[in-house]
Design an enzyme around this catalytic site. Structure first.
Site, mmCIF file in Angstrom:
data_model
loop_
_atom_site.group_PDB
_atom_site.id
_atom_site.type_symbol
_atom_site.label_atom_id
_atom_site.label_comp_id
_atom_site.label_asym_id
_atom_site.label_seq_id
_atom_site.Cartn_x
_atom_site.Cartn_y
_atom_site.Cartn_z
ATOM 1 N N HIS A 1 0.681 -1.077 -0.136
ATOM 2 C CA HIS A 1 0.120 -0.051 0.139
ATOM 3 C C HIS A 1 0.958 1.137 0.130
ATOM 4 O O HIS A 1 2.046 1.334 0.742
ATOM 5 C CB HIS A 1 -0.907 -0.021 1.284
ATOM 6 C CG HIS A 1 -2.102 1.027 1.071
ATOM 7 N ND1 HIS A 1 -2.083 2.231 1.141
ATOM 8 C CD2 HIS A 1 -3.395 0.770 0.770
ATOM 9 C CE1 HIS A 1 -2.988 2.883 0.783
ATOM 10 N NE2 HIS A 1 -4.004 1.904 0.722
ATOM 11 N N ASP B 1 -7.872 -4.929 0.764
ATOM 12 C CA ASP B 1 -8.695 -5.858 -0.003
ATOM 13 C C ASP B 1 -8.551 -7.350 0.326
ATOM 14 O O ASP B 1 -9.020 -8.226 -0.375
ATOM 15 C CB ASP B 1 -8.155 -5.640 -1.687
ATOM 16 C CG ASP B 1 -8.909 -4.201 -1.915
ATOM 17 O OD1 ASP B 1 -10.110 -3.940 -1.593
ATOM 18 O OD2 ASP B 1 -8.249 -3.402 -2.602
HETATM 19 N N1 ACO Z 1 3.721 -8.011 -4.032
HETATM 20 C C1 ACO Z 1 4.973 -8.027 -3.971
HETATM 21 N N2 ACO Z 1 5.806 -7.146 -3.841
HETATM 22 C C2 ACO Z 1 5.116 -5.846 -3.538
HETATM 23 C C3 ACO Z 1 4.006 -5.464 -3.433
HETATM 24 C C4 ACO Z 1 2.978 -6.870 -3.881
HETATM 25 N N3 ACO Z 1 1.865 -6.667 -3.598
HETATM 26 N N4 ACO Z 1 3.269 -4.354 -3.364
HETATM 27 C C5 ACO Z 1 4.789 -3.575 -3.273
HETATM 28 N N5 ACO Z 1 5.781 -4.710 -3.391
HETATM 29 C C6 ACO Z 1 7.268 -4.351 -3.549
HETATM 30 C C7 ACO Z 1 7.541 -3.795 -5.002
HETATM 31 O O1 ACO Z 1 7.916 -4.714 -5.708
HETATM 32 C C8 ACO Z 1 8.851 -2.859 -4.600
HETATM 33 O O2 ACO Z 1 9.806 -3.618 -4.166
HETATM 34 P P1 ACO Z 1 11.254 -2.958 -4.825
HETATM 35 O O3 ACO Z 1 11.412 -1.851 -3.959
HETATM 36 O O4 ACO Z 1 12.324 -4.182 -4.604
HETATM 37 O O5 ACO Z 1 10.969 -2.707 -6.378
HETATM 38 C C9 ACO Z 1 8.199 -2.227 -3.043
HETATM 39 O O6 ACO Z 1 7.366 -3.223 -2.562
HETATM 40 C C10 ACO Z 1 7.612 -1.056 -3.276
HETATM 41 O O7 ACO Z 1 6.536 -1.128 -4.142
HETATM 42 P P2 ACO Z 1 5.749 -0.025 -5.155
HETATM 43 O O8 ACO Z 1 5.057 -0.747 -6.146
HETATM 44 O O9 ACO Z 1 6.901 0.777 -5.470
HETATM 45 O O10 ACO Z 1 4.772 0.771 -3.979
HETATM 46 P P3 ACO Z 1 3.691 1.737 -4.715
HETATM 47 O O11 ACO Z 1 3.371 2.753 -3.459
HETATM 48 O O12 ACO Z 1 4.020 2.488 -5.853
HETATM 49 O O13 ACO Z 1 2.453 0.720 -4.902
HETATM 50 C C11 ACO Z 1 0.404 -0.571 -4.768
HETATM 51 C C12 ACO Z 1 1.368 0.467 -4.040
HETATM 52 C C13 ACO Z 1 0.170 0.046 -6.137
HETATM 53 C C14 ACO Z 1 -0.937 -0.688 -3.960
HETATM 54 C C15 ACO Z 1 1.300 -1.867 -4.541
HETATM 55 O O14 ACO Z 1 1.580 -2.387 -3.470
HETATM 56 C C16 ACO Z 1 0.508 -3.146 -5.360
HETATM 57 O O15 ACO Z 1 0.650 -3.108 -6.595
HETATM 58 N N6 ACO Z 1 -0.036 -4.010 -4.739
HETATM 59 C C17 ACO Z 1 -0.890 -4.996 -5.344
HETATM 60 C C18 ACO Z 1 -2.329 -4.591 -5.526
HETATM 61 C C19 ACO Z 1 -3.027 -4.069 -4.554
HETATM 62 O O16 ACO Z 1 -3.475 -5.045 -3.567
HETATM 63 N N7 ACO Z 1 -3.806 -2.800 -4.731
HETATM 64 C C20 ACO Z 1 -4.856 -2.502 -3.630
HETATM 65 C C21 ACO Z 1 -4.353 -1.506 -2.752
HETATM 66 S S1 ACO Z 1 -5.367 -0.837 -1.493
HETATM 67 C C22 ACO Z 1 -6.415 0.148 -2.321
HETATM 68 O O17 ACO Z 1 -6.233 0.621 -3.170
HETATM 69 C C23 ACO Z 1 -7.858 -0.298 -1.841
#
Ligand code: ACO
Length: 393
Positions: free
Chosen positions: A271, A329
């Site tokens: 998140h 979620d």
């Molecule tokens: N699974 C595996 N690794 C993850 C996940 C995940 N769900 N989320 C973040 N990471 C990792 C990334 O790969 C990244 O690693 P790195 O630094 O080695 O490259 C690090 O954690 C930071 O992640 P970002 O994607 O840069 O974080 P950002 O804040 O941009 O993204 C997001 C947040 C889009 C929610 C992301 O966590 C994601 O795609 N999660 C899965 C989708 C999801 O569940 N969305 C619902 C969010 S809650 C809502 O909107 C109601």
């Protein structure tokens, strides 16, 4: 070196905030997320307390009007929501004309768009009219969804029951059965928990559209488009499909390791605002409800709960130190599955709850409206010479 590269020498001035991460763009009194202690406050009230004691109607009133309603105010507000549960026959006809497998959040968007177009809403609505429209959309959106569910399955539509509250009525219109106590608590909790979460992408989209002084309906339609995406509100659908694909708690660890190896995201985790020690506080609340439903219903409800619980453990083990924990979620998906709601409906259920937050934020933003218009850093070339078409390779 091109002129634009030369501009790139001043690091501070040229800094780009990708995804607007960590940037404040607004001031609000609606929702506060304390990421240190892992608490969410709606208008100053702890979300956990609201879930424990309040109905969705009370919370919607709180978010919209900024205070908890007294008995008379709550009665008036709840009555209005009940009265507005009826939708015009042409909207039902519209739902009937759509493909049976249309994606529910798209149908919801289309119906809201149709309704707003028909009513010729423009930016000149008074504050009172905007609240009327808000209550209309909060009341009618679940009804549209319930009709879609019944019609697309060849079932008779179920008419609203005025003695049922907002969450019980939605469940009833969907399934044809009044929810039992735990199902009712679960539905109410889903609606409250999804009602707001500060400046999520869809809420930002809503205020961005609102900031042009477009109308409230348009802001909500735009927010729905944003919410649909799997990185935001579409994740609760992906979560259930993933849990069903995993199929057994014994397969969870292999699934996670494979995802990590392929550098793929695991849905329902991570998140933008919860990256420190404290986890998304909505997870604990929904997990408790999911556990209650699992123990009560057994069978697939228990199985999916156990897979989710194991997934939470394993992801924490491998990715927790990176700040990747479960988000709302994960267990919202589980609870919706346990309530018998098909995964394709999950983002739309999120939407019919979040419409409250979208409205509250747009109305608040209009009190100090400023057109949202950020900048982008140009990194391309300059001064290229136009080449006539016949001379291009
Ligand atoms: N699974 C595996 N690794 C993850 C996940 C995940 N769900 N989320 C973040 N990471 C990792 C990334 O790969 C990244 O690693 P790195 O630094 O080695 O490259 C690090 O954690 C930071 O992640 P970002 O994607 O840069 O974080 P950002 O804040 O941009 O993204 C997001 C947040 C889009 C929610 C992301 O966590 C994601 O795609 N999660 C899965 C989708 C999801 O569940 N969305 C619902 C969010 S809650 C809502 O909107 C109601």
């Amino acid at each position: 070196m091109s002129k634009v590269e030369a501009l790139g020498q001043n690091a501070e001035r040229d800094r780009v905030y990708w995804g607007l991460e960590g940037v404040y763009v607004n001031e609000t009194c609606i929702c506060y997320i304390d990421t240190e202690s892992g608490k969410i406050y709606y208008r100053g009230y702890d979300l956990e307390d609201l879930v424990r004691h309040a109905s969705f109607e009370e919370v919607a009133y709180l978010l919209l009007y900024g205070k908890l309603p007294n008995r008379r105010e709550l009665e008036e507000f709840s009555n209005k929501l009940r009265e507005k549960r009826y939708i015009d026959s042409d909207v039902i006809e519209l739902v009937r004309k759509l493909p049976l497998d249309a994606y529910p959040i798209d149908v919801l968007r289309l119906c809201i768009d149709y309704y707003c177009t028909k009513m010729r809403f423009v930016n000149t609505l008074s504050v009172k009219d905007n609240y009327e429209l808000a209550i209309d959309l909060i009341a009618k959106s679940p009804v549209v969804l319930a009709y879609l569910y019944r019609i697309s399955r060849g079932l008779d539509v179920v008419l609203p029951r005025p003695e049922l509250d907002h969450s019980a009525n939605f469940y009833y219109m969907l399934t044809g059965r009044t929810p039992d106590e735990v199902e009712h608590e679960a539905m109410n909790t889903i609606f409250i928990i999804y009602a707001d979460h500060s400046l999520a992408n869809s809420t930002f989209t809503a205020i961005t559209v609102g900031s042009t002084l477009s109308d409230l309906g348009s802001a909500i339609i735009a927010a729905l488009c944003s919410l649909k995406g799997p990185l935001h509100g579409g994740a609760n659908r992906e979560v259930v499909n993933m849990l069903l694909e995993i199929g057994d708690e014994g397969r969870v660890e292999d699934y996670v390791l494979e995802k990590i190896k392929r550098k793929e995201k695991i849905m329902g985790f991570g998140h933008r605002v919860y990256k420190g020690q404290a986890r998304d506080p909505r997870v604990k609340i929904l997990k408790n409800i999911a556990k209650k439903l699992a123990l009560r219903k057994g069978g697939d409800s228990l199985k999916i709960y156990r897979i989710a619980e194991r997934l939470e453990e394993v992801v924490e083990k491998y990715l927790g130190s990176k700040g990747v924990g479960p988000n709302v979620d994960l267990y919202a998906g589980v609870v919706l599955y346990q309530l018998g709601i098909p995964p394709d409906y999950n983002p739309a259920v999120f939407a019919i709850s979040r419409v409250v937050g979208w409205v509250a934020h747009v109305l608040e933003y209009w009190n100090h409206n400023k057109l949202i218009r950020p900048l982008e850093k140009y990194r391309g070339p300059l001064g290229l010479k136009y080449v006539p078409l016949e001379e291009r390779e």
